[in-house]
Motif scaffolding. Sequence first.
Motif, PDB file in Angstrom:
ATOM      1  N   TYR A 131      -6.919   2.953   5.388  1.00 26.97           N
ATOM      2  CA  TYR A 131      -7.094   0.995   5.747  1.00 26.97           C
ATOM      3  C   TYR A 131      -6.659   0.832   7.340  1.00 26.97           C
ATOM      4  CZ  TYR A 131      -5.598   1.552   0.448  1.00 26.97           C
ATOM      5  OH  TYR A 131      -5.362   1.305  -0.853  1.00 26.97           O
ATOM      6  N   ILE A 191       0.985  -0.980   0.190  1.00 27.79           N
ATOM      7  CA  ILE A 191       0.459  -0.233   0.038  1.00 27.79           C
ATOM      8  C   ILE A 191       0.943   1.233   0.086  1.00 27.79           C
ATOM      9  CG2 ILE A 191      -1.633   0.871   1.272  1.00 27.79           C
ATOM     10  CD1 ILE A 191      -2.408  -1.463   2.583  1.00 27.79           C
ATOM     11  N   ASP A 195      -1.836  10.381  -0.444  1.00 29.09           N
ATOM     12  CA  ASP A 195      -3.385   9.540  -1.582  1.00 29.09           C
ATOM     13  C   ASP A 195      -3.745   8.231  -0.388  1.00 29.09           C
ATOM     14  OD1 ASP A 195      -1.395   8.147  -1.880  1.00 29.09           O
ATOM     15  OD2 ASP A 195      -1.292   8.079  -4.056  1.00 29.09           O
ATOM     16  N   SER A 196      -3.674   7.763   0.082  1.00 31.11           N
ATOM     17  CA  SER A 196      -3.303   6.958   1.527  1.00 31.11           C
ATOM     18  C   SER A 196      -3.340   7.185   2.820  1.00 31.11           C
ATOM     19  CB  SER A 196      -2.879   5.455   0.559  1.00 31.11           C
ATOM     20  OG  SER A 196      -3.586   5.247  -0.220  1.00 31.11           O
ATOM     21  N   SER A 217       1.490   4.268  -3.295  1.00 25.20           N
ATOM     22  CA  SER A 217       0.716   5.875  -2.805  1.00 25.20           C
ATOM     23  C   SER A 217       1.513   6.934  -3.361  1.00 25.20           C
ATOM     24  CB  SER A 217       0.277   5.261  -1.609  1.00 25.20           C
ATOM     25  OG  SER A 217      -0.768   4.239  -1.242  1.00 25.20           O
ATOM     26  N   SER A 222      -5.967  12.207   3.691  1.00 21.39           N
ATOM     27  CA  SER A 222      -6.303  11.739   2.649  1.00 21.39           C
ATOM     28  C   SER A 222      -7.149  12.249   1.879  1.00 21.39           C
ATOM     29  CB  SER A 222      -5.958   9.939   2.064  1.00 21.39           C
ATOM     30  OG  SER A 222      -7.323   8.930   1.880  1.00 21.39           O
ATOM     31  N   ARG A 240      -9.032   7.482   0.954  1.00 23.10           N
ATOM     32  CA  ARG A 240      -8.680   5.793   1.476  1.00 23.10           C
ATOM     33  C   ARG A 240      -8.327   5.317   3.075  1.00 23.10           C
ATOM     34  NH1 ARG A 240      -7.999   7.659  -4.022  1.00 23.10           N
ATOM     35  NH2 ARG A 240      -9.644   6.115  -5.434  1.00 23.10           N
ATOM     36  N   THR A 257       1.277   8.588   1.815  1.00 23.62           N
ATOM     37  CA  THR A 257       0.851   7.576   3.102  1.00 23.62           C
ATOM     38  C   THR A 257       0.882   8.209   4.438  1.00 23.62           C
ATOM     39  OG1 THR A 257       0.838   5.431   1.531  1.00 23.62           O
ATOM     40  CG2 THR A 257       0.613   5.343   4.094  1.00 23.62           C
TER      41      THR A 257
END
Length: 821
Positions: free
Chosen positions: A365, A255, A333-334, A259, A354, A363, A262
């Motif tokens: 996680y 991830i 973006d994450s 990206s 993000s 997004r 992050t």
Amino acid sequence: MSNEALFQIAEDWFKSKKWESFEFQRQTWDAYLNGKSGLLNAPTGSGKTYALWIPCVLEFLKHHELHDIKPEVQILWITPLRALTKDIRSAMQSFCDDLDLRWKVGLRTGDTTTSERQKQKKEAPQALVITPESLHVLLSQGDYPNYLKNVKSIIVDEWHELIGTKRGVATELAISRLKKLSQGKLKIWGISATIGNLPQAKRVLLGEDLYRVSVSIKSEIEKKIEVTSIMPDEVEKFPWSGYLGVKLIDKVLPIIKESNTTLLFTNTRSQTELWYQAILKEAPELAGIIAMHHGSMDQHIRSWVEDALHAGKLKLVVCTSSLDLGVDFRPVDSVIQIGGPKGVSRFQQRAGRSGHGPGEVSRIYFVPTHSLELIEGAALRTAIKNGKFEQRKPLEKSLDVLVQYLVTLSVSGGFRPLEILEEIKQTYSFRLLTGEEWNWALEFITTGGSTLGEYDEFSRVYNDDGIYKIINSRAAQRHKLSIGTIVGDPAMSVKFITGGHLGTVEESFVSRLNPGDTFWFAGQNLEFIRIKDLTVLVKKSKRKSGLTPSWGGGRLPLSSLLSDLIRSKLQLAINGDFSDPELEKIKPILDLQSKMSMIPDKDSLLIEKVETEHGYHLFFFTFEGMFVHEVLAGLIAYRMSKLQKITFSISMNDYGFELLSDQEIAIEEGLELDLFTEENIYQDINESINMTEMAQRKFRDVATIAGLIFQGYPGKNIKARHLQASSGILYKAFQEYDEHNLLLKQSMEEVMTLQLDQSRFMEAIRRINKQKIILKETEKPTPFAFPILVDMIKRERLSSEDVTDRILKMQMQLERSVGDD
């Protein structure tokens, strides 16, 4: 200039940026220019700052020429985090510069240099981005009435982070003073992204006078948030906390690599340090493009990280709540969340870091630290989809904050009691303040109260013909250094022996170090050399191992909303609904739990009874969170001890708690005698968890805020044991000679309402008394019980064998035995 013409200026500016204004922004501009105060509720990244900053500027243009600028503060923009200030200031200054309006937007926080503060004093900026503490420092200056008399608006950003805290109470008090200075012309606005009780939040911020004529503006923009839980390839049938998170690092790294940038959030500073080390160990190629950010790191390091994030120079930042709020890092973006965030609002805030621009998708996680935590992932997704967020209950009658505020006014030239009383009773927090409480506060700041009246040190304020003031310069200086409501364990600065500060660690951690010991801090392995002038001197170490500092206040309580949602998800599983991917993943665990015992539904309380090599266990599954379980476990243990002579060891997690004894526990008899009754409950709680001792610890914070305990001058902090001794002496003196002292009363009330969450606890007790109590005797610990059992083993460390190895061995033995069955 008409409002329509002013709006066109804003619209033209938006077009120059290739943006479009939103309806909620235009509504806010209109309400502001029509003299209204209010609360704006809009999702993260939708342009909330421009919704309120633009009308501040347009109002000036309505009545002044572009270059008709005077050096006076007109706008105060209050923000809860120093990390927010640079970003907010940049956005505000950019709009002014583009209009060729020569307004200056200044910053005033604890990080602002003395020289910069002097510049602001000589030539005031037109807008000041400021924290609540720095605003109170301003109010301690003798010329504050003249400096702030032309403030036309106060904007409180991220109000949901302040309400329900003493910082929020301090903000209320400061606003009450500025309202009076403005002679009723002040506009107050709050900005909030996530809060479940918006009307009350607005009332608390604005006060009774403005609340009645205020507006509420809510954005209709639906923020798209994608929640993805990181699933283990296989779930352990007997999961345990803390193990799975790092085990999933191989699923986290892709991830990060896929990206642009992050943010990886943990819930504590210690976890931040540990994850930073783990990631670098597994992916050394990230060296140079990975950074860390938490509140104990040096401000210059944190600023460098923030600037590098803005510039897109970092691939990953491992962080805590220090980057939770409104900072606009567009390269991000994450977002990755390690472990349950314990609250929907906190999770949503972090997700919003993000896809921060309007219309972009956020997004996030979710990485569980044990398999059962996947239930939280499913619950969080449902809550965000349905727009459910926690409420923030405002504090009332925080007398320590009131006392500090009165001394602040005394330092800055004095105050007339009746005038100030009229102002503070307009605040929500002190609207019910009694005459007796007010007189006590005045006596306290002038004499220290009946107990301390003979000590000159506590007679800080004197009555000069009806004006309460301080003329002792030493007392005034000590007070200014003590302004604020955030009280933590005394911290010690960490500095390379060759020079260069890294940040601060708590004294309690340093006290365990010997010269030559190594510890991880700010992403580096450091060797402890010595302590000099209360500074921890270190040098870099090449060792691969070392301790990780722990900081107080790391535990987060599971919110009531999230507790309810977890119960709802378990109910779905009972009903055979495994449509949530997280529930489908842990179906083997839930199936085994059903086989060995049962899954409690929303109308049942499950108690499991089992005997192991460690003794006789009772596991209670109430799903109320650690804080409630801490009180509930103590209460049940106390009530059981009245039935039989017995000693308990107690463990807990967010889902349940355990009572362990070396003799069989007569739980059946306890249940027959109504173990959960409300009768005498407060008396039993007091006996079970030593409320007096807890109140004494809480008193240290209350006494520090009230100014009874001085924590030292910069670089010369007083040691923790001396502070604790001082607070203990004062507490016992008040108990013996002034038992009705209101700070004692406040300490006990804060233990009940804040630390023990009294209202939440009583809700849990009443829910339990409506539930069917089911006692199951099991042959072995069940999947629900195992994580709580592990917590006991980790704490007791009963052998020299590595704790992790022991737990894994137990886990495998249980899985084998269940398989054989």
